[in-house]
Design a protein around this motif. Structure first.
Motif, PDB file in Angstrom:
ATOM      1  N   VAL A  32      -4.527   5.963  -0.765  1.00 50.66           N
ATOM      2  CA  VAL A  32      -3.240   6.888  -1.031  1.00 50.66           C
ATOM      3  C   VAL A  32      -3.937   8.231  -1.994  1.00 50.66           C
ATOM      4  O   VAL A  32      -4.434   9.102  -1.699  1.00 50.66           O
ATOM      5  CB  VAL A  32      -2.221   6.124  -1.410  1.00 50.66           C
ATOM      6  N   ASP A  33      -3.516   7.745  -3.229  1.00 50.06           N
ATOM      7  CA  ASP A  33      -3.874   8.589  -4.394  1.00 50.06           C
ATOM      8  C   ASP A  33      -4.659   8.087  -5.770  1.00 50.06           C
ATOM      9  O   ASP A  33      -4.531   8.829  -6.813  1.00 50.06           O
ATOM     10  CB  ASP A  33      -2.695   9.431  -4.789  1.00 50.06           C
ATOM     11  N   ARG A  34      -5.021   6.934  -5.417  1.00 49.71           N
ATOM     12  CA  ARG A  34      -5.500   6.194  -6.533  1.00 49.71           C
ATOM     13  C   ARG A  34      -7.079   5.706  -5.861  1.00 49.71           C
ATOM     14  O   ARG A  34      -6.928   5.178  -4.590  1.00 49.71           O
ATOM     15  CB  ARG A  34      -4.993   4.971  -6.997  1.00 49.71           C
ATOM     16  N   PRO A  35      -8.023   5.636  -6.607  1.00 48.61           N
ATOM     17  CA  PRO A  35      -9.274   5.358  -6.013  1.00 48.61           C
ATOM     18  C   PRO A  35      -9.366   3.866  -6.018  1.00 48.61           C
ATOM     19  O   PRO A  35      -8.686   3.136  -6.623  1.00 48.61           O
ATOM     20  CB  PRO A  35     -10.362   5.701  -7.146  1.00 48.61           C
ATOM     21  N   ALA A  36      -9.949   3.420  -4.923  1.00 47.45           N
ATOM     22  CA  ALA A  36      -9.962   1.899  -4.706  1.00 47.45           C
ATOM     23  C   ALA A  36     -10.247   1.051  -5.653  1.00 47.45           C
ATOM     24  O   ALA A  36      -9.532   0.016  -6.015  1.00 47.45           O
ATOM     25  CB  ALA A  36     -11.100   1.578  -3.529  1.00 47.45           C
ATOM     26  N   ILE A  37     -11.228   1.282  -6.697  1.00 43.72           N
ATOM     27  CA  ILE A  37     -11.598   0.356  -7.655  1.00 43.72           C
ATOM     28  C   ILE A  37     -10.733   0.436  -8.897  1.00 43.72           C
ATOM     29  O   ILE A  37     -10.515  -0.586  -9.413  1.00 43.72           O
ATOM     30  CB  ILE A  37     -12.933   1.055  -8.509  1.00 43.72           C
ATOM     31  N   ASP A  87       1.708   9.868 -16.949  1.00 48.63           N
ATOM     32  CA  ASP A  87       1.613   8.596 -17.127  1.00 48.63           C
ATOM     33  C   ASP A  87       0.875   7.912 -16.134  1.00 48.63           C
ATOM     34  O   ASP A  87       0.019   6.975 -16.749  1.00 48.63           O
ATOM     35  CB  ASP A  87       3.006   7.954 -16.789  1.00 48.63           C
ATOM     36  N   ARG A  88       0.738   8.327 -14.956  1.00 49.21           N
ATOM     37  CA  ARG A  88      -0.279   7.982 -13.866  1.00 49.21           C
ATOM     38  C   ARG A  88      -1.914   7.904 -14.492  1.00 49.21           C
ATOM     39  O   ARG A  88      -2.745   7.295 -14.096  1.00 49.21           O
ATOM     40  CB  ARG A  88      -0.155   8.285 -12.623  1.00 49.21           C
ATOM     41  N   VAL A  89      -2.080   9.315 -14.888  1.00 51.07           N
ATOM     42  CA  VAL A  89      -3.476   9.506 -15.440  1.00 51.07           C
ATOM     43  C   VAL A  89      -3.704   8.693 -16.512  1.00 51.07           C
ATOM     44  O   VAL A  89      -5.033   8.106 -16.828  1.00 51.07           O
ATOM     45  CB  VAL A  89      -3.389  11.159 -15.890  1.00 51.07           C
ATOM     46  N   ARG A  90      -2.858   8.417 -17.413  1.00 50.54           N
ATOM     47  CA  ARG A  90      -3.327   7.679 -18.780  1.00 50.54           C
ATOM     48  C   ARG A  90      -3.380   6.120 -18.238  1.00 50.54           C
ATOM     49  O   ARG A  90      -4.044   5.268 -19.117  1.00 50.54           O
ATOM     50  CB  ARG A  90      -2.101   7.761 -19.660  1.00 50.54           C
ATOM     51  N   ALA A  91      -2.662   5.727 -17.400  1.00 54.07           N
ATOM     52  CA  ALA A  91      -2.466   4.224 -16.909  1.00 54.07           C
ATOM     53  C   ALA A  91      -3.893   3.713 -16.757  1.00 54.07           C
ATOM     54  O   ALA A  91      -4.300   2.695 -17.004  1.00 54.07           O
ATOM     55  CB  ALA A  91      -1.716   4.122 -15.702  1.00 54.07           C
ATOM     56  N   SER A  92      -4.996   4.530 -16.073  1.00 54.16           N
ATOM     57  CA  SER A  92      -6.029   4.167 -15.441  1.00 54.16           C
ATOM     58  C   SER A  92      -7.018   3.658 -16.836  1.00 54.16           C
ATOM     59  O   SER A  92      -7.953   2.979 -16.509  1.00 54.16           O
ATOM     60  CB  SER A  92      -6.935   4.970 -14.724  1.00 54.16           C
ATOM     61  N   ARG A 283      -0.881   1.705   5.758  1.00 59.02           N
ATOM     62  CA  ARG A 283      -0.348   0.640   5.339  1.00 59.02           C
ATOM     63  C   ARG A 283       0.384   0.866   3.833  1.00 59.02           C
ATOM     64  O   ARG A 283       1.708   0.760   3.559  1.00 59.02           O
ATOM     65  CB  ARG A 283      -0.849  -0.796   5.627  1.00 59.02           C
ATOM     66  N   LEU A 284      -0.353   0.941   2.913  1.00 54.77           N
ATOM     67  CA  LEU A 284       0.232   0.986   1.724  1.00 54.77           C
ATOM     68  C   LEU A 284       0.874   2.545   1.353  1.00 54.77           C
ATOM     69  O   LEU A 284       1.705   2.488   0.641  1.00 54.77           O
ATOM     70  CB  LEU A 284      -1.308   1.195   0.556  1.00 54.77           C
ATOM     71  N   ALA A 285       0.413   3.343   2.072  1.00 57.65           N
ATOM     72  CA  ALA A 285       1.282   4.831   2.149  1.00 57.65           C
ATOM     73  C   ALA A 285       2.769   4.596   2.445  1.00 57.65           C
ATOM     74  O   ALA A 285       3.747   4.991   2.027  1.00 57.65           O
ATOM     75  CB  ALA A 285       0.556   5.732   2.886  1.00 57.65           C
ATOM     76  N   CYS A 286       2.680   3.951   3.733  1.00 56.09           N
ATOM     77  CA  CYS A 286       4.136   3.479   4.373  1.00 56.09           C
ATOM     78  C   CYS A 286       4.878   2.941   3.491  1.00 56.09           C
ATOM     79  O   CYS A 286       6.240   2.942   3.542  1.00 56.09           O
ATOM     80  CB  CYS A 286       3.899   2.831   5.839  1.00 56.09           C
ATOM     81  N   GLU A 287       4.417   2.036   2.706  1.00 60.61           N
ATOM     82  CA  GLU A 287       5.198   1.015   1.944  1.00 60.61           C
ATOM     83  C   GLU A 287       5.570   1.727   0.482  1.00 60.61           C
ATOM     84  O   GLU A 287       6.377   1.068  -0.160  1.00 60.61           O
ATOM     85  CB  GLU A 287       4.435  -0.248   1.592  1.00 60.61           C
ATOM     86  N   ARG A 288       5.121   2.839   0.316  1.00 57.65           N
ATOM     87  CA  ARG A 288       5.377   3.352  -0.846  1.00 57.65           C
ATOM     88  C   ARG A 288       6.608   4.179  -1.046  1.00 57.65           C
ATOM     89  O   ARG A 288       7.131   4.872   0.068  1.00 57.65           O
ATOM     90  CB  ARG A 288       4.265   4.601  -1.164  1.00 57.65           C
ATOM     91  N   SER A 289       7.480   4.277  -2.136  1.00 58.20           N
ATOM     92  CA  SER A 289       8.800   4.462  -2.035  1.00 58.20           C
ATOM     93  C   SER A 289       9.057   6.148  -2.260  1.00 58.20           C
ATOM     94  O   SER A 289       9.739   6.781  -1.606  1.00 58.20           O
ATOM     95  CB  SER A 289       9.612   3.928  -3.226  1.00 58.20           C
TER      96      SER A 289
END
Length: 314
Positions: A32-37, A87-92, A283-289
């Protein structure tokens, strides 16, 4: 001794995803929008393992950079008032204290784990493979840590796979009956614990001892390092972690280093295969709100209309 460190081997060439991985590490491919690792590092952090060692190679600097702060980008988002993306950038960068060491040559998973010896020292540690994503709703790693605490030794994640696929995995021979646990100490997730007596790497279908396959989660005793140093190259002329674990499993109680397996029945996404990677993204994209409400109806419409079969021939 409690487990506080996680090792994530990330030095593979990613040949199944060429040409994309010619310049981009396969571990950085977006789910989706985050690297797998990032999913894997976050999983380790949720389980309390906030000391993470990445075993990388010369071409994988982008992975190390991803878990660092980027002041210029953060300042730009802050000026725009884009707090969600900020917040998403800082989270990693906040999931764990991330270190790295380089595997100088691709000599197999066992060798990659051996590269972590100086960082890990004489402590038990977790190994998480970046190709396997475990859904955050399924506490596999937490359960494996509990099994290690209960029995000592090493713990391997197992999963039942179709018999025609066993040749793609390491496969376990286990005691017929699951390991019983004291009353009131049952697995929180309901996963069975089994005693592993033998392991074989990618056996022919006709020779597989079971359909219990190793998936990419391990809790390892530090004694694995001494065994790996004496383990000769095996399948593919590489040092196989499965072969070293087999040594521990066959020694059994005599060495005081039992090997147990936790039989996982939850949600796992294999991002090491192109088709399975795409399934995971969908699958993960479909489950994203935030995007599922738009994507899922389109996907239903696309499938009901015949999908690619409905496209005009060219």
């Amino acid at each position: 001794m409690s487990v506080t460190k996680a090792v994530i081997p990330a030095a593979g060439l990613g040949t199944r995803f060429l040409p994309a991985t010619k310049s981009l590490p396969k571990e950085m491919l977006p789910v989706v929008d985050r690297p797998a690792i990032e999913y894997v590092v976050e999983e380790a952090s949720r389980a309390g393992l906030r000391d993470v060692l990445l075993v990388t190679s010369r071409t994988k600097k982008a992975i190390e950079d991803h878990f660092d702060r980027e002041a210029e980008l953060e300042a730009a988002l802050e000026r725009k008032g884009d707090t969600a993306r900020l917040d998403r950038v800082r989270a990693s960068a906040g999931f764990a204290e991330v270190h790295s060491v380089r595997q100088q040559a691709p000599r197999g998973l066992g060798h990659a784990v051996l590269c972590a010896a100086a960082h890990v020292g004489h402590e038990p540690f977790a190994v998480l493979l970046g190709d396997d994503l475990i859904d955050e709703r399924d506490p596999l790693l937490v359960e494996m840590l509990a099994v290690r605490q209960r029995f000592g030794g090493s713990v391997v994640a197992l999963m039942e796979v179709p018999e025609d696929l066993v040749s793609l995995y390491g496969v376990a021979t286990v005691d017929p009956a699951p390991v019983t646990t004291p009353a009131g100490d049952a697995p929180a997730a309901g996963y069975q614990t089994v005693r592993i007596r033998d392991l074989v790497e990618k056996p022919p279908v006709a020779e597989a001892p079971s359909n219990l396959a190793i998936i990419g989660r391990y809790i390892l005793s530090p004694s694995i390092f001494a065994v790996l140093r004496e383990t000769p190259p095996g399948r593919g002329n590489e040092i196989q972690l499965t072969d070293a674990l087999r040594t521990l499993a066959t020694l059994g109680d005599d060495a005081g280093e039992p090997v147990h397996g936790v039989v996982f029945t939850g949600r796992r996404y294999d991002t090491g295969d192109r088709v399975d990677y795409l399934k995971a993204v969908i699958r993960l994209a479909c489950e994203r709100s935030d995007i599922g409400a738009e994507l899922y109806p389109w996907l239903e419409e696309y499938v009901s209309s015949g999908g690619p079969k409905a496209e005009p021939a060219r």
